[in-house]
Write an enzyme that holds these catalytic residues in place. Structure first.
Site, PDB file in Angstrom:
ATOM      1  CG  PHE A 400      -3.345   7.096  26.746  1.00  9.15           C
ATOM      2  CD1 PHE A 400      -2.008   6.844  26.558  1.00  9.15           C
ATOM      3  CD2 PHE A 400      -3.711   7.967  27.760  1.00  9.15           C
ATOM      4  CE1 PHE A 400      -1.034   7.442  27.362  1.00  9.15           C
ATOM      5  CE2 PHE A 400      -2.757   8.575  28.569  1.00  9.15           C
ATOM      6  CZ  PHE A 400      -1.421   8.307  28.375  1.00  9.15           C
ATOM      7  CD  GLU A 401      -4.191   0.842  21.462  1.00  6.45           C
ATOM      8  OE1 GLU A 401      -4.314  -0.367  21.767  1.00  6.45           O
ATOM      9  OE2 GLU A 401      -3.519   1.236  20.496  1.00  6.45           O
TER      10      GLU A 401
END
Length: 616
Positions: A400-401
């Site tokens: 996740f970014e």
């Protein structure tokens, strides 16, 4: 990420560095106006009077370039000396102060230590003109002096500093406390589990009346704060292993005692290895399975044998908040040599028969996922399970970014998160782990901004609200630590970050990888006075680009192997020495990506596979 060629994190480094500069890795407190500057000789008009500079700095007052008046400080780092100049200033307890200075140079740092609360620092890179730095802090209940300082960084030329201001109420003019507390005694080590030991010791005394904190050193490294408590649990240890510990005491003025005698304890047999059946040393690589970006498509059967964990990049959401994740092979229009799905699945089975693990990686640059509701959580579990089942995969990688993980401003305890996107992700991961059992491989690949900056910056949230972003992976890592197979933080596309030595480290060097990885192995302080507990050695790897064009922060083969040797064997260390001691169980390396490695003639996989295999 999808353009050609592009690095794994297309997020531009300059804005991230600006965030780091803006926060200095620390929270800013409300400022207040005061009447006077309480720094002695703030403009260096009287030479270095009132200041103490490191012996190798060549520090002097110069007449040009100056910001104001007729003089400024100039000092030059040499070797391992950062050219620090500092001054002890008398202050009042429980008071607000603003520290500022004008600086000029490649990298120049300004900070205050011994505040009794949260020490502060910030930096700027302004080689051709003066730039103002500023930080605000409050003093502790018994703090009567603080140390303010400026310094540069390794390998930089001369820097200048001028017009240093500490704005706040002056102290009572009494003597500055320079006497450390007594050495803690009676250290005992017991309560062994397979991964932890309990420490207890007798309290120290201090002439100021109280001890601000105790620092615990493991295996003769540097200390990790245990707060004011006279007990500490050392976690993240390897099973059936002996560890030595020492403790020292520090007061609010920043004076620390010597460490007491070392006392050893041994962990019990056993210990988890979630999603085990991995070799002792692993290479983890991302395979561009769903897109092309100029590095070329690789069929599953053609993935080189050096790779132990193959992360399929990427499973992506149908919308940001739905929780619905889909995976498709790269379209023929993008990847002309893509294999039929039946061959892709057969290739996965061949890799698994050879002992490799194949995971679906969720997220990436374009895969922003926010599990804002229970419905999104449940859809995430169902859709990820469908991908795992369809392709017969071994587990899940969380990549996740951006705003996928964020923390609401009031969510300040990584041990008890309340932000829905965090709570729902933890719940979803626990559900997946329970569904697939002990063989389920769970890995995470956060950016350094979301781990090592640890709860230290409030920034804009996804809806324009004031949300806390730095360190947002910490609650997830902590909640899943017993089920986490590997954490491989992305040591690239990052600004300078403060290590456990309170110094900034810059990507692309072995010291950066050692300092960032050491935080995970030794534990590190986060905002609010808490300490993030260390992970087990077998859970930790570190990530870096496979080639110069695969991401900012490329590190040469020689520098990477120095970092591995320093962490795993205690040899080939540079200026930074691991506080966690020697870590023979260090798991390995991750890279973006398998495709970029082939594009670069397999420099990463072939060299590092040989080096990892050569370790004891």
């Amino acid at each position: 990420m999808r353009s050609s060629p592009s690095p794994r994190l297309a997020r531009v480094v300059a804005p991230l560095a600006a965030l780091v500069v803006g926060c200095g890795g620390l929270l800013a407190l409300p400022t207040a106006a005061h009447a006077a500057n309480i720094v002695t000789n703030p403009g260096f008009e009287n030479g270095l009077a009132g200041w103490t500079c490191s012996s190798a700095a060549g520090a002097q007052a110069v007449s040009s370039p100056v910001h104001g008046g007729s003089a400024a400080l100039q000092a030059t780092p040499a070797g391992g000396d950062l050219a620090r100049c500092q001054q002890n200033v008398s202050v009042k307890p429980n008071s607000s102060y603003t520290l500022s200075a004008w600086v000029r140079g490649g990298y120049v740092f300004l900070g205050a230590s011994g505040t009794g609360t949260t020490d502060v620092s910030t930096w700027a890179s302004s080689a051709s003109s003066y730039s103002q730095l500023s930080r605000t802090f409050t003093t502790g209940a018994s703090t009567t002096s603080v140390t303010i300082y400026v310094n540069s960084w390794y390998g930089q030329g001369a820097y200048q500093a001028d017009d240093v201001v500490l704005d706040g109420p002056p102290g009572d003019g009494g003597p500055v406390d320079t006497e450390p507390p007594t050495v803690p005694g009676g250290l005992t080590v017991g309560g062994a589990t397979a991964s932890s030991l309990n420490l207890n010791w007798t309290a120290s005394t201090d002439n100021s009346g109280s001890v601000a904190r105790y620092e615990v050193s493991r295996d003769n490294g540097s200390g990790v704060s245990a707060g004011a408590s006279t007990s500490y649990t050392a976690s993240g240890l390897s099973a059936s292993t002996s560890y030595g510990f020492r403790v020292r005491a520090c007061d609010a003025a920043g004076n620390c005692s010597a460490y007491g005698s070392s006392v050893s304890g041994t962990t019990k047999e056993g210990g988890g290895n979630p999603g085990g059946q991995l070799p002792k040393r692993v290479l983890v690589g991302y395979l561009h399975a769903s897109f092309a970006n100029g590095s070329g498509y690789i069929r599953m059967r053609d993935v080189p044998s050096e790779w132990d964990v193959i992360n399929l990049a990427f499973g992506e959401p149908t919308s940001v908040t739905s929780g619905d994740i889909r995976f498709r092979q790269c379209p023929v229009a993008e990847c002309a040599n893509v294999e039929p799905e039946a061959d892709f699945i057969a290739g996965i089975r061949e890799k698994q028969a050879a002992g490799k693990k194949v995971l679906i990686s969720i997220g990436g640059q374009n895969g922003q996922v926010q599990l804002t509701s229970a419905a999104a959580r449940d859809k995430f579990v169902a859709s990820v399970s469908a991908i795992i089942d369809k392709y017969g995969l071994d587990g899940l990688d969380i990549d996740f970014e951006g705003h996928s993980l964020y923390l609401n401003r009031g969510d300040n305890d990584f041990r008890n998160p309340t932000t829905p996107v965090i709570v729902n992700l933890i719940s979803a991961l626990k559900t997946l782990k329970a569904r697939y059992g002990a063989k389920f491989v769970l890995t995470m690949a956060p950016e350094t901004f979301f781990v090592q900056l640890g709860y230290q910056f409030y920034g804009p949230g996804p809806n324009g609200t004031a949300d806390q972003r730095a360190g947002s992976y910490l609650p997830v890592i902590h909640a899943m630590r017993d089920d986490l197979t590997l954490l491989h933080v992305q040591d690239y596309n990052s600004g300078p970050i403060v290590g456990l030595d309170n110094a900034y480290h810059t990507m692309g060097t072995h010291d950066f990888h050692v300092a960032m990885t050491d935080m995970l192995l030794a534990g590190f302080p986060v905002a609010g006075g808490a300490t993030f507990p260390p992970l087990r050695q077998d859970q930790v790897a570190f990530g870096l680009p496979a080639a110069q064009y695969a991401g900012n922060g490329f590190t040469s083969v020689a520098e990477v192997q120095k970092a591995v040797d320093c962490l795993a064997k205690g040899t080939n260390c540079g200026t930074y020495k691991p506080r966690s001691g020697t870590n023979p169980g260090l798991r390995g390396l991750m890279t973006w990506s398998i495709n970029w490695d082939r594009y670069n003639n397999f420099e990463f996989s072939r060299n590092h596979r040989r080096h990892l295999d050569s370790l004891p």
